[in-house]
Design an enzyme around this catalytic site. Structure first.
Site: not given
Length: 652
Positions: A20, A24, A53, A67, A114, A116-117, A168
């Site tokens: 969301a 969403g 925004n 959300k 990725l 969760a997808r 390094c």
């Protein structure tokens, strides 16, 4: 105007939205205004100030709230007659299992990582529910449709992984500002304000083990006889002065590199008192510690200004002072958060001071936030366009009109006067271990590798299994779950530490093991091939998995940062849109990008995918012939949910 058939499909649909955030919010609004009457939303995140925004369902008063729940309340104000069910939870929670997914007509993804997808993709396959994926980054966007047995699944094609850097390079030979950001965020900030027990390479970068104890032991501990300013001076001189001076002693390192210059407090602030002028009581907004600001304390106003070395040093001291005077209780437990003003200011200042030492151009706070927080600033209009395309494809799916479904790519620059480029979905990849159940091959030294190595290097990161179960024949070697008996847990823990060939039911060359995830209802067979030696540089895991869709190399043009709404990164060809900067070393990107070239030919669906072909070339074959244009290349990121995806994350 929607047809009677479309209206019937819409009103009878039960839709699951996952995410969301940027996409969403637009998607939920569009679904509601399109006539959908039964919508469920899963999102584990809370609203941040930086969301406001572009995530237009949220207001300042909602900061800190769920959300999913706030989005529901906002939409019900103008569509009170529909049903919206929010879940403030992680989609990987056990409650959201295959049976839960089976109740829905279609799933619309807007996730930020990725892992969760892949999880949602597998649940949709197991539940036989169509999935519509989406993503945006800046002006770029895409929508793809995945239907079991009719199109490729989300995992049929490789997804780029984050670019990583050798320690390094970060600690000794940085050459780009992103290296300095990683150093400041993951090493210095973590050392000063995070878990003190975690190992860190900051004390001394030298082969000289006889370095004085002052510089090698407890250098980051606040001593009883020193005040905060003395402590800050000592830290500054150590990390920007002493460590650089020590590194210079290794002449071999600098034969073909520009030498850095050590920077000490006396060299930068010798003409003014170290103590800053200011009242720390005036730098808090609404007593919110996350709003504590060194910029406010010092009277700096524009985050897009590039601070001088002196200004960066003053910000460094002010931020450290404010942490110890106002946020003492947090020290020892902090992790970097780009929405934590003081943390971002400290990391920006430290990265810039280090950059100055190594003759790397300095960056503004605004730019540093984009790199440290994996952000390509989101464009609300792109989110709205993609949300509309998601709904269009969802309606086709609900009408059982899969043959007319399209993958649609939103471009920044027109290709043949087109900003929206449709392409036919790919067919199922016959070598995909997720939807085609193709066996995998694992090369491993069975006399050296432990079961733990198999789990931590293959099963969890590469196969993406959350609750893995490993069997050899009828013998169970390893299982994860909350309902296990104590003796079983102890037995599996003991197995983890055993070499593969020494397990109760030995895993050797020629063995076939089965790995499954009961929550995802995914089963995968792995053929074991014994191999004695591995190239430590090219094969650092000490094992090689064949037959899965590995991440596409984070090629030579990866972005340094991703948009703050989702979770993806990009690798592009040299002719990519100008917005996608050339950069061969990028680490902070979340996986999940695909590339598309408008220059290619339409691929026949009967043609099996050639896994040897780079992803951008393969995708190019999907673009219709009439759109040929050698200069048009699209880089697509997949995501959708939020801008706080730590370690990265982000596209909508």
């Amino acid at each position: 105007m929607a047809s009677v058939q479309q209206l019937s499909a819409i009103k009878g649909a039960k839709v699951l939205m996952v995410g969301a955030g940027g996409i969403g919010c637009e998607l939920l609004k569009t679904l509601a205004l399109s006539g959908f009457e039964d919508i469920h939303i899963i999102d584990m995140d809370t609203i941040e100030v930086s969301n406001l925004n572009r995530q237009f369902l949220f207001r300042q008063a909602h900061v800190g709230q769920s959300k999913a729940k706030v989005a529901r309340d906002a939409v019900l104000k103008f569509r009170p007659q529909i049903s919206i069910t929010p879940y403030h939870a992680n989609v990987k929670d056990p409650d959201f299992n295959v049976d839960f997914f089976k109740q829905f007509s279609v799933v619309l993804n807007g996730l930020d990582n990725l892992d969760a997808r892949r999880h949602v993709n597998r649940l949709c396959l197991a539940a036989d529910v169509p999935l519509v994926e989406s993503g945006t980054t800046g002006f770029l966007g895409q929508v793809t449709v995945h239907i079991k047995g009719q199109t490729e699944c989300y995992e049929c094609q490789p997804k780029p992984t984050p670019k990583t850097y050798p320690v390094c390079t970060i600690t000794s030979t940085p050459s780009k500002f992103v290296h300095c950001i990683v150093w400041a965020k993951d090493l210095l900030f973590a050392k000063l304000f995070g878990d003190k027990n975690q190992g860190n390479d900051l004390n001394v970068r030298s082969n000289d083990t006889a370095t004085s104890s002052e510089h090698s032991e407890d250098i980051f501990e606040l001593r009883k006889d020193e005040d905060i300013q003395q402590y800050a001076n000592r830290i500054y001189d150590h990390v920007f002065g002493h460590n650089i001076q020590t590194a210079l002693s290794n002449e071999e390192t600098w034969k073909n590199r520009n030498k850095p210059r050590p920077i000490y407090v006396k060299d930068v602030l010798s003409d003014e008192p170290i103590q800053q002028n200011g009242n720390t009581d005036k730098v808090l907004v609404n007593d919110n510690l996350s709003s504590l600001s060194a910029m406010t304390y010092l009277g700096l106003k524009n985050p897009q200004d590039v601070w001088s070395l002196k200004e960066n040093s003053r910000v460094f001291f002010a931020a450290l002072k404010l942490f110890f005077s106002k946020r003492q209780k947090d020290i020892g437990n902090l992790t970097f958060d780009k929405d934590d003003s003081l943390a971002l200011e400290f990391v920006t200042a430290a990265a810039n001071i280090r950059a100055a030492s190594f003759n790397i151009p300095l960056h503004s706070l605004f730019d540093a936030k984009g790199i440290a927080g994996n952000i390509i600033h989101a464009v609300a209009t792109t989110n709205a366009i993609i949300a509309g395309l998601i709904v269009i494809e969802a309606i086709k799916v609900l009408q059982k009109d899969a043959k007319n479904c399209r993958m649609t790519y939103c471009l920044e620059h027109p290709a043949r006067k087109m900003l929206l480029m449709p392409a036919e979905p790919w067919e199922q990849n016959k070598s995909c271990y997720v939807c085609s159940e193709t066996p995998l091959l694992l090369e491993v030294n069975t006399n050296r590798a432990k079961l733990r190595d198999l789990v931590e290097k293959v099963v969890t990161p590469k196969l993406g299994m959350s609750l893995p179960l490993i069997t050899h024949g009828s013998s169970l070697l390893y299982e994860v779950g909350d309902d296990l008996e104590e003796d079983m847990v102890a037995n599996y823990a003991a197995n983890l530490e055993k070499v593969l060939s020494e397990l109760p039911y030995a895993i050797t060359g020629g063995t076939i093991i089965t790995v499954e995830d009961l929550q995802q209802e995914l089963v995968c067979n792995i053929n074991i091939k014994h191999r004695e030696e591995f190239d430590e540089e090219k094969e650092p895991d000490g094992m090689v998995l064949h037959g899965w869709t590995p991440a596409a190399p984070a090629a030579e043009n990866n972005k340094e940062a991703t948009d703050d709404n989702g979770a993806s990164t990009s690798s592009t060809s040299k002719s990519a849109p100008e917005a996608m900067e050339d950069d061969d070393d990028v680490t902070i990107l979340e996986p999940g990008v695909e590339t598309v070239s408008a220059a290619g030919k339409k691929r026949k669906l009967s043609d099996g995918p050639n896994l040897e072909t780079p992803i951008d070339e393969k995708r190019a074959k999907k673009i219709p012939d009439q759109l040929k244009n050698d200069d048009d290349v699209v880089v697509m990121l997949e995501d959708g949910n939020d801008d706080d995806i730590s370690s990265v994350s982000v596209i909508q």
